[in-house]
Write an enzyme that holds these catalytic residues in place. Sequence first.
Site, mmCIF file in Angstrom:
data_model
loop_
_atom_site.group_PDB
_atom_site.id
_atom_site.type_symbol
_atom_site.label_atom_id
_atom_site.label_comp_id
_atom_site.label_asym_id
_atom_site.label_seq_id
_atom_site.Cartn_x
_atom_site.Cartn_y
_atom_site.Cartn_z
ATOM 1 N N HIS A 250 -7.814 17.044 5.416
ATOM 2 C CA HIS A 250 -6.852 16.955 6.521
ATOM 3 C C HIS A 250 -7.449 17.642 7.760
ATOM 4 O O HIS A 250 -7.991 18.748 7.644
ATOM 5 C CB HIS A 250 -5.533 17.627 6.125
ATOM 6 C CG HIS A 250 -4.496 17.513 7.184
ATOM 7 N ND1 HIS A 250 -3.800 16.340 7.417
ATOM 8 C CD2 HIS A 250 -4.073 18.399 8.113
ATOM 9 C CE1 HIS A 250 -2.984 16.523 8.443
ATOM 10 N NE2 HIS A 250 -3.127 17.764 8.884
ATOM 11 N N MET B 30 -3.550 7.023 4.355
ATOM 12 C CA MET B 30 -2.369 7.374 5.146
ATOM 13 C C MET B 30 -1.064 7.116 4.390
ATOM 14 O O MET B 30 -0.149 6.461 4.910
ATOM 15 C CB MET B 30 -2.374 6.593 6.466
ATOM 16 C CG MET B 30 -3.647 6.746 7.271
ATOM 17 S SD MET B 30 -4.006 8.469 7.677
ATOM 18 C CE MET B 30 -2.822 8.692 9.001
ATOM 19 N N ARG B 31 -0.987 7.636 3.189
ATOM 20 C CA ARG B 31 0.165 7.331 2.351
ATOM 21 C C ARG B 31 0.390 8.499 1.385
ATOM 22 O O ARG B 31 -0.573 9.101 0.914
ATOM 23 C CB ARG B 31 -0.204 6.076 1.561
ATOM 24 C CG ARG B 31 0.897 5.249 1.031
ATOM 25 C CD ARG B 31 0.334 3.901 0.609
ATOM 26 N NE ARG B 31 0.180 3.008 1.734
ATOM 27 C CZ ARG B 31 1.176 2.316 2.276
ATOM 28 N NH1 ARG B 31 2.389 2.388 1.775
ATOM 29 N NH2 ARG B 31 0.960 1.528 3.321
ATOM 30 N N LEU B 32 1.642 8.808 1.107
ATOM 31 C CA LEU B 32 1.915 9.846 0.111
ATOM 32 C C LEU B 32 1.642 9.283 -1.284
ATOM 33 O O LEU B 32 1.943 8.124 -1.554
ATOM 34 C CB LEU B 32 3.377 10.289 0.196
ATOM 35 C CG LEU B 32 3.757 11.212 1.350
ATOM 36 C CD1 LEU B 32 5.259 11.479 1.324
ATOM 37 C CD2 LEU B 32 2.989 12.528 1.279
ATOM 38 N N GLY C 4 -13.272 5.088 7.511
ATOM 39 C CA GLY C 4 -14.081 5.401 6.329
ATOM 40 C C GLY C 4 -15.320 6.230 6.617
ATOM 41 O O GLY C 4 -16.263 6.209 5.825
HETATM 42 C C1 GRF Z 1 -9.862 12.072 8.929
HETATM 43 O O1 GRF Z 1 -9.690 12.840 10.090
HETATM 44 C C2 GRF Z 1 -9.081 12.638 7.797
HETATM 45 O O2 GRF Z 1 -9.046 14.015 7.787
HETATM 46 C C3 GRF Z 1 -7.708 12.097 8.100
HETATM 47 O O3 GRF Z 1 -7.947 10.768 8.514
HETATM 48 C C4 GRF Z 1 -9.230 10.699 9.117
HETATM 49 C C5 GRF Z 1 -10.009 9.637 8.435
HETATM 50 O O4 GRF Z 1 -11.248 9.379 9.051
HETATM 51 N N1 GRF Z 1 -6.826 12.273 6.988
HETATM 52 P P1 GRF Z 1 -12.279 8.407 8.370
HETATM 53 O O5 GRF Z 1 -11.534 7.125 7.985
HETATM 54 O O6 GRF Z 1 -12.854 9.080 7.162
HETATM 55 O O7 GRF Z 1 -13.317 8.130 9.412
#
Ligand code: GRF
Length: 188
Positions: free
Chosen positions: A110, A91-93, A13
Amino acid sequence: MTTKIAVFASGSGSNFQAIQEAIAHGEVNANIELVITDNPGAFVVTRANNFGIPVLELAPKTYENKAAYEAKIIEYLKEKDVEWVVLAGYMRLVGENLLAAYENRIINIHPSLLPSFPGKDAIGQAMAHGVKVTGVTVHYVDAGMDTGTIIAQGAVDVIEGDREGTEARVHTLEHALYTSTLKQLFEQ
Ligand code: GRF
């Protein structure tokens, strides 16, 4: 008008925190009404609690299917009058019902220069490929994996053989790019 947003996250986060800090400093005209995680107990929950922001911890496997899981999410979003959904390490579509409920109102960050290296471990993929420059992309979310229309990008020089150092650079840029993109989006 202050835009009401929800942040979805599965892990640490740090992007959520950067967004909330930018809001608190008056840089982004939005309010995080709700944090939603599909990973109960993730560190993002602690961060949200520290800011006093409501958190919804949902375990997708306790629902009959994705549609039922997302129906619950949509119910909460509507209850809070959420206007935009901001994915930050979710982490999910996103499924069709949620996409339809928030058409062109869901964005994601991303850690690569899309369309290169979509999906998991984008930084690891980039380093394994030996690219010298990677980066960060903010994009609209569609049904694909990191395939939606690109809104903003920034580049990062890879530090050869130093995954941690490269990752730190990527994350620093993520925090700056996400907040500046949100600032612009919510000014319009
Ligand atoms: C980030 O690198 C984001 O781009 C990717 O997952 C990571 C999340 O990091 N999709 P965080 O949980 O915001 O520290």
